[in-house]
Structure formats: structure tokens, C-alpha cells
Design an enzyme around this catalytic site. Structure first.
Site, PDB file in Angstrom:
ATOM      1  N   HIS A 657       0.829  -1.203   0.000  1.00  0.00           N
ATOM      2  CA  HIS A 657       0.000   0.000   0.000  1.00  0.00           C
ATOM      3  C   HIS A 657       0.865   1.255   0.000  1.00  0.00           C
ATOM      4  O   HIS A 657       2.065   1.194   0.286  1.00  0.00           O
ATOM      5  CB  HIS A 657      -0.900   0.033   1.241  1.00  0.00           C
ATOM      6  CG  HIS A 657      -0.108   0.072   2.527  1.00  0.00           C
ATOM      7  ND1 HIS A 657       0.525  -1.038   3.056  1.00  0.00           N
ATOM      8  CD2 HIS A 657       0.154   1.111   3.383  1.00  0.00           C
ATOM      9  CE1 HIS A 657       1.140  -0.705   4.181  1.00  0.00           C
ATOM     10  NE2 HIS A 657       0.926   0.599   4.394  1.00  0.00           N
ATOM     11  N   ASP A 659       0.969   5.033   1.906  1.00  0.00           N
ATOM     12  CA  ASP A 659       0.418   5.711   3.081  1.00  0.00           C
ATOM     13  C   ASP A 659      -0.222   7.036   2.680  1.00  0.00           C
ATOM     14  O   ASP A 659       0.233   7.710   1.751  1.00  0.00           O
ATOM     15  CB  ASP A 659       1.515   5.985   4.113  1.00  0.00           C
ATOM     16  CG  ASP A 659       2.038   4.713   4.747  1.00  0.00           C
ATOM     17  OD1 ASP A 659       1.306   3.713   4.735  1.00  0.00           O
ATOM     18  OD2 ASP A 659       3.185   4.729   5.245  1.00  0.00           O
ATOM     19  N   HIS A 709       4.860  -0.065  -0.035  1.00  0.00           N
ATOM     20  CA  HIS A 709       5.480  -0.991   0.909  1.00  0.00           C
ATOM     21  C   HIS A 709       4.443  -1.933   1.507  1.00  0.00           C
ATOM     22  O   HIS A 709       3.228  -1.742   1.358  1.00  0.00           O
ATOM     23  CB  HIS A 709       6.205  -0.230   2.020  1.00  0.00           C
ATOM     24  CG  HIS A 709       5.297   0.664   2.818  1.00  0.00           C
ATOM     25  ND1 HIS A 709       4.814   1.868   2.343  1.00  0.00           N
ATOM     26  CD2 HIS A 709       4.783   0.527   4.075  1.00  0.00           C
ATOM     27  CE1 HIS A 709       4.042   2.441   3.257  1.00  0.00           C
ATOM     28  NE2 HIS A 709       4.002   1.642   4.322  1.00  0.00           N
ATOM     29  N   ARG A 719       3.992  -8.416  17.728  1.00  0.00           N
ATOM     30  CA  ARG A 719       4.796  -7.269  17.314  1.00  0.00           C
ATOM     31  C   ARG A 719       3.953  -5.999  17.425  1.00  0.00           C
ATOM     32  O   ARG A 719       2.780  -5.987  17.034  1.00  0.00           O
ATOM     33  CB  ARG A 719       5.277  -7.458  15.873  1.00  0.00           C
ATOM     34  CG  ARG A 719       6.077  -6.277  15.322  1.00  0.00           C
ATOM     35  CD  ARG A 719       6.390  -6.452  13.845  1.00  0.00           C
ATOM     36  NE  ARG A 719       7.094  -5.306  13.312  1.00  0.00           N
ATOM     37  CZ  ARG A 719       6.941  -4.825  12.084  1.00  0.00           C
ATOM     38  NH1 ARG A 719       6.106  -5.421  11.243  1.00  0.00           N
ATOM     39  NH2 ARG A 719       7.625  -3.769  11.682  1.00  0.00           N
TER      40      ARG A 719
END
Length: 728
Positions: A657, A659, A709, A719
Site C-alpha cells: 500500500h 500511506d 510498501h 509485534r
């Protein structure tokens, strides 16, 4: 040659004049009454020695017959002592005697000026003059009127020839508790006796300056490395400055400077007098210190407070610990500190919130623990809102060797401090002329002040002597801090403040919240220095200087930003809140209610942390961005800032995607290999991955258009990352 011959007589005349002046000064004797060596008396002696006055103290070791000492009402004892002392001087016609109080007097000039002004008065005896009549107001009508100056006699200082002074006191047959001022007043008001002895008053304060009734008239005059008291009403420079009763505090202020204890040219000239050096002393030989810690209200950064206490460069085995914690909110933090470090101290006493001990009573208990133990050399009282950042603070205070001394502490960016330079008429705060200069470090020294709080060091010997029978923290209806200062002042013990070093600062408690799991996170506005120390990585400044910035992928920058505490507390705060999104496209938290690239996350605004997060971005991310992307300026605006959680059985990864940002900040909040396995970020256009994000390090990269990314799969554990879409 002729010029030399003309100059020779002049030189001879000057030499003769100098010899005459020296002879005249040899015929001056200063008499004073001091039954014990107080700090005021030592100040008096120091100013006298500065000008080489010859002093004889009367009554040392003798009990004072009236409560309050030689400056108190009464004073007949002073007349008795003076009368006896004058017996051996009664026939010395050339001897000039200056009689002054000592506990509340300083000299502003030397014998030569004093004698010159006395001779100009053309009287055998000159008394100081005052604005108000005392002690019998009915005598006012009998006083001679004066066209200009003070009208009424003051007994705190007078000068005269020895035979005349002997005549003055010859009729004394009163009691020690009788009024010396009334005795001298009646003699002065008797025209026959006044003329016979030749008595006058120093109406224009040329010799004596009584501060009582004249506070607005007197200012400091700095001149050529010296400091004088100047009377503005009469444009005179008095030689003797007397501050009795309520004006003692103003004398303390003037005494910080007069005669040359602090000047603009020299700075502090007496700060190194009487120091107690600790250099070369082994740990076991160092003085024993009782540290009193007071947690009286919810206080931010208590963990830092205890850490700074541990960092003091003073052996714990020479320190005893007394802690009063009034707040249940801090109970676990205190108990954890004592469990981990209590055994390092010589002894520990804890009074917790379950005891419900009042603030003043707890402070009295701390002082008593030192007072009652002869091996306790110092009592170091520290409130929890003190950020003691100088590790040598305790040593520096001990070395200054004062009965009571406080280090200067101020609030960040404000003039608020832990001392007052003056008091109002009702005993509350008044700003002294030098307050701002002291707070801002333009005047550096050791200052005699009327009020200190939050942190101070008291000698155990003072607690067992001057302050031995004092309920230190109760006084009328005053708070404990004001009660302490009022009681110390009443016992004639000076309180000093030092700003010779940067000791630390005061925390602001005004807006501290206790509704969160980790409340310190919300303190970035109120206490920015402490927030930075606790939450910003120690190497951030190196990164800002370009020394610790890595470029793992094109136009992707990697640098340290958060401490372990920042990462852990942010994760724990989110888990404590617990309302994680479902990770689907429907999202009512954002405008339009649709998320194109959903994650399981919690937004900063959900925990009311949006404003604080923006402050963090402005203060720490924006400077890095502008350095790494030259020519770009940002105010770090954002619509979305959130913490993402990745788990193998929940949402392990994120699809490719762009940002919705000009640039994105991605901060790793836990550690790969310990807390989780897998994870990382892949930039598809460059076929470049960051597979081992470092805890507390930020990835900074462009958002839309270039840096397409994806989030790589987390294969084990959980995480956490903090993400901000900046300048959308």
C-alpha cells in the site's frame, strides 16, 4: 627643580594628615552586646573586620534576661554592661566609642568616614534617629521638632566621647528587663541634661540607618567594587545599617551585598569562606546523612526521582532513608524501590498512606530522627517534585558548610522557584529586587533568604542546638513549608540559597493526571525536560547531529528515538485500554467510515493522547525530518496516529500500500527475536526490506507516490509498532 620644591610641602602635609587620621582611628572603639555567637553576630563581625574596626563584645556567655535576645524589648542589660565597660574609659577624653547592636547590624563604611561624620555633627554624643517613637508614645510632644529628617531617638546605635558616654549611663540603676530606649529618651528629652552632655540625633541618617519605618527609603548603591546603602529621602550614605524587628529580613537582603560580599565586578567574594571540603575523605569517614523523602501528592516521574537519588555521588552506607508517602497511587512504586535498593542504605523507615500521618507531623518525624541521633550529621529533606539532576548535589551542599541551605530549583521556563527573596507584611511572598537575577543566574552566589522549600540540608548540630526545642513544621495556621521558615527565622538561624551550580529543577504538578496506567506519558507539556529524559533515546541528539542515522533503503532513514520505557509503557497503555480494532475495512473512527488498508490498532485519540503525540512529533520528529529532507518544513500535522498489533493468529502482515501522508514515522515498540519472530517492512519499488527493526528506533520514509510498501509476516509472538501519517 622648582616644581619639586613646591610639591615637597604638599607631600609633607599629606603625610601628617594620614598620620593624624591613623591616630584618630586608633582612638575609636566599637562596643556591642552579644550573649552568644549567632549567625547575625558573625555577619556583624565579618563586616567590621572588613573595615578593620576594633570591636569589644560585652556579655558573651551570659544569659539574656529577656526573651528574644539583645534586640528584643527591654534592653536594660545592655545599659548595665555598657556602664561597667565604660568604667575603665571614663577619663579618656580622646577615645570615641561607638555602641551598636550586633545581631542585626552591618557596617557599610569604615572608621575614617564614621569619625568624620561624627565630628561634623559637633556633638559629644550622637544617637541614631527613627521614624516612630518607642516605647512611650505619650512623650512625642516633648520631642524637639525638626524641619527635615527623623525626629525620634533610637537606642540601637550611638557614638560619643568616652567621658560623655560615661555621664550618659551614670544614672542607670534599672533592671535588666527595663527599657534602654526609654532610659536614653528621658535623658534626651531633659533640656538641661541634653545640653550638658551635648546630645544630638542623626536626623538625616548620615551615620546610622534604622530600617524600621524606612524600608522604602533605602536602596543598594553599587560603586567601584563596593556596595553601600543609600537613603533616597536624604541622599545620604549611612555608615551603620540597623534592621531590628520586622526589618531584619531587609537587613539580610542588604547584607548579601554590603559592604563587598557581592558586586557586579567581583561576583560573590565570600562564597568560599568556611567551606568544609570532602576531598580525600574515604567513604566510611564521610558525614552520616538522613535523607527525608516526602511524597505528599500524586507526582509525575517518581521512578526518575528514585533513580536520581541512587545516582547521588555519596555512599548509600552513609545515608539513612526516611520516606513519607501519603499517596496510595505511589504505594507500589515506593515498595518496589525499597525492595530493590533498601538494603543499600544504612537504615530505612517508611511511613505509608495507611498510617494517615499529616504532612507537618511527618516532616517533624524526619527532623526528629536526625535530632535525636548524635551520629546524624545532616538532615537532607527532599520532596518528590524535585528533579535533582546534579549527582554531586549533596556533597556541594555539605561543603558550603551552612546550618540551613537549599539549592536553587526552578520550574521549566518559568520564574517559579523554591525560594522567596522577600516577604510581604502578612508573611507571604514578595519579590525582592534581585529575585529574577538570581533565578536566571545573572547573580550567582550564596544568598540569605527568608523562605526556602522543597529541598534543603540542615546540620544535625543545629537541630540539636538552636532548633532543639522547636516544633519546626507547625506555626499558627501556616502550611508546613511556611511554618518551617517562620520557626527557623524566629530562632535567628539564617537560611541560605545557593545557585552556584545547576542542581536541577522543580516538577509541575498542576495538570498531573492519574487516570491512566502510565500517567507520565501525558507530561510532555507540563514537564518536558523529565519527559525527554524518561522517554527519548539517549542517542537521539547524536542522530540529530547526523552521527547515528542509517539508510537501509533509498530515502528511508533509521534512527533512535524512544527509550525502553517509552516503548513498554505505550504498549502497556494500549493493552490496558484494550479496545483494538477488528482489522476490517469498516472503521467508524475515521472520516467516511472506510479503511482501505485496515490494521488491528488503537488510535492515539482513543486514549486522549493525540495532543501529546503531536507535541512529540513537533519536538523530536520534525527536526529530524527537516535535517534529512533539506528544504522541507513541517508542523507535523496528522489525521492518523496509532499503535498496530501484529500476531500470527490475528493479523500477521499488511498488504502492499501507499500511506496517506507526505512522510510516515514507524517506531518499533518491541524487540525481534525476543518478543516476536518475523515482521519488518518491504519497500517493493526498491526490492528492499528492513527485517530486524530495532526497539525504540524510527523508520522515516515518504508516504504516497514513491514508497509502496508492505508489512512482512509476524510468525511468532506479538509485534507492536507506532505509526504516524504526517502531513496528509
Amino acid at each position: 627643580m622648582r616644581s619639586l620644591l613646591l610639591l615637597a610641602p604638599l607631600a609633607w602635609l599629606l603625610l601628617v594628615q594620614a598620620k593624624d587620621d591613623a591616630k584618630l582611628e586608633d582612638n575609636l572603639l566599637v562596643l556591642t552586646v552579644a550573649t552568644k555567637e549567632t549567625e547575625g553576630f558573625r555577619r556583624f563581625k565579618r563586616s567590621a573586620q572588613f573595615f578593620n574596626y576594633k570591636i569589644q563584645s560585652l556579655g558573651l556567655g551570659e544569659d539574656w534576661s529577656v526573651d528574644g535576645g539583645p534586640a528584643a524589648a527591654g534592653g536594660g542589660q545592655k545599659v548595665r554592661l555598657l556602664k561597667k565597660a565604660l568604667e575603665k574609659h571614663a577619663d579618656k577624653e580622646d577615645l570615641v566609642i561607638l555602641f551598636v547592636d550586633s545581631y542585626d547590624v552591618v557596617f557599610a563604611s569604615g572608621p575614617r568616614e564614621l569619625l568624620k561624620k561624627f565630628q561634623q555633627a559637633k556633638s559629644q554624643v550622637v544617637f541614631s534617629a527613627e521614624e516612630h517613637i518607642y516605647p512611650d508614645r505619650r512623650l512625642e510632644a516633648k520631642y524637639p521638632t525638626v524641619p527635615d529628617g527623623k525626629r525620634f531617638l533610637g537606642s540601637g546605635g550611638f557614638i560619643g566621647y568616652a567621658p560623655s558616654l560615661s555621664k550618659l549611663v551614670a544614672e542607670w540603676e534599672g533592671q535588666d528587663s527595663d527599657s534602654d530606649q526609654l532610659f536614653y529618651t528621658k535623658i534626651f528629652l531633659n533640656p538641661e541634661k541634653r545640653e550638658q552632655i551635648n546630645i544630638s540625633l542623626d536626623h538625616r541618617c548620615r551615620i546610622f540607618q534604622n530600617l524600621d519605618g524606612a524600608l522604602d527609603e533605602v536602596v543598594l548603591k553599587f560603586e567601584m567594587g563596593h556596595v553601600r546603602a543609600r537613603n533616597l529621602a536624604y541622599d545620604t550614605l549611612p555608615v551603620v545599617v540597623h534592621g531590628n524587628g520586622p526589618t531584619k529580613l531587609q537587613l539580610n537582603y542588604l547584607g548579601n551585598y554590603i559592604p563587598r560580599f557581592w558586586t557586579f565586578e567581583t561576583g560573590c567574594t565570600v562564597c568560599d569562606e568556611g567551606l568544609r571540603s570532602l576531598k580525600g575523605i574515604g567513604d566510611e569517614a564521610l558525614p552520616t546523612v538522613l535523607v527525608g523523602v516526602f511524597i505528599e501528592q500524586p507526582t509525575p516521574f517518581l521512578s526518575l526521582f528514585f533513580l536520581r537519588l541512587l545516582r547521588l555521588r555519596y555512599p548509600q552506607k552513609q545515608m539513612r532513608l526516611f520516606i513519607h508517602n501519603q499517596e496510595r497511587h505511589h504505594k507500589l512504586q515506593v515498595e518496589q524501590f525499597l525492595a530493590e535498593h533498601g538494603s543499600e542504605y544504612q537504615s530505612v523507615k517508611l511511613v505509608g498512606p495507611e498510617v494517615r500521618m499529616a504532612n507537618a507531623d511527618a516532616r517533624n518525624m524526619g527532623a526528629d530522627l536526625c535530632r535525636q541521633d548524635q551520629t546524624c550529621t545532616y538532615y537532607f529533606s527532599v520532596d518528590a517534585d524535585v528533579a535533582l539532576t546534579e549527582p554531586n548535589s549533596l556533597r556541594l551542599l555539605i561543603e558550603q558548610n551552612k546550618n540551613v541551605i537549599a539549592p536553587l530549583m526552578t520550574r521549566h521556563g518559568r520564574l517559579w522557584s523554591n525560594f522567596w527573596g522577600g516577604l510581604s507584611a502578612d508573611g507571604y511572598y514578595a519579590r525582592s529586587e534581585d529575585y529574577v537575577d538570581i533565578v536566571q543566574g545573572r547573580r550567582v552566589g550564596v544568598w540569605n533568604v527568608p523562605y526556602i522549600s522543597n529541598i534543603y540540608l540542615i546540620k544535625g548540630s543545629a537541630l540539636r542546638a538552636e532548633l532543639q526545642n522547636v516544633d519546626l513544621f507547625h506555626y499558627s495556621k501556616l502550611d508546613s513549608d511556611m511554618s518551617f521558615c517562620a520557626n527557623v527565622r524566629q530562632q535567628e538561624v539564617f537560611m541560605f540559597l545557593t545557585n552556584r551550580h545547576t542542581f536541577g529543577h522543580l516538577l509541575s504538578l498542576d495538570n498531573y493526571q492519574t487516570t491512566h496506567l502510565h500517567n507520565d506519558l501525558w507530561e510532555v507539556f507540563s514537564n518536558p525536560e523529565d519527559w525527554k529524559e524518561k522517554y527519548i533515546h539517549e542517542n537521539y541528539t547524536k542522530a540529530l547531529a547526523g552521527k547515528l542515522v542509517e539508510t537501509p533503503c533509498p530515502d528511508v532513514y533509521w534512527f533512535p528515538i524512544f527509550t525502553e520505557a517509552a516503548c513498554d509503557e505505550l504498549v502497556e497503555e494500549m493493552e490496558h485500554y484494550g479496545q483494538w480494532s477488528l482489522g476490517d475495512n469498516k472503521d467508524n473512527r475515521i472520516q467516511g467510515g472506510y479503511e482501505n488498508v485496515p490494521t488491528i490498532d488503537i488510535h492515539m485519540n482513543q486514549i486522549t493522547f493525540e495532543r501529546e503525540w503531536h507535541k512529540f512529533l513537533v519536538e523530536y520528529i520534525a527536526p529530524m525530518t527537516e535535517k534529512l529532507y533539506p528544504g522541507y518544513y513541517t508542523r507535523a500535522q496528522f489525521d492518523l496516529a496509532f499503535v498496530v498489533r501484529y500476531k500470527p493468529d490475528e493479523q500477521p502482515s499488511l498488504m502492499p500500500h501507499h500511506d496517506a501522508s507526505t512522510f510516515t514515522v514507524n517506531i518499533a515498540l518491541n524487540r525481534v527475536g525476543e518478543d516476536y519472530e518475523g515482521g519488518g517492512c518491504r519497500f517493493l519499488r526498491y526490492n528492499c526490506s528492513v527485517r530486524a527493526p530495532r526497539k525504540g528506533w524510527a523508520l522515516l520514509h515518504p508516504g504516497r507516490l514513491t514508497h509502496y510498501h508492505e508489512g512482512l509476516p509476524t510468525t511468532k509472538g506479538t509485534r507492536y509498532i507506532a505509526v504516524s501519517f504526517v502531513d496528509p
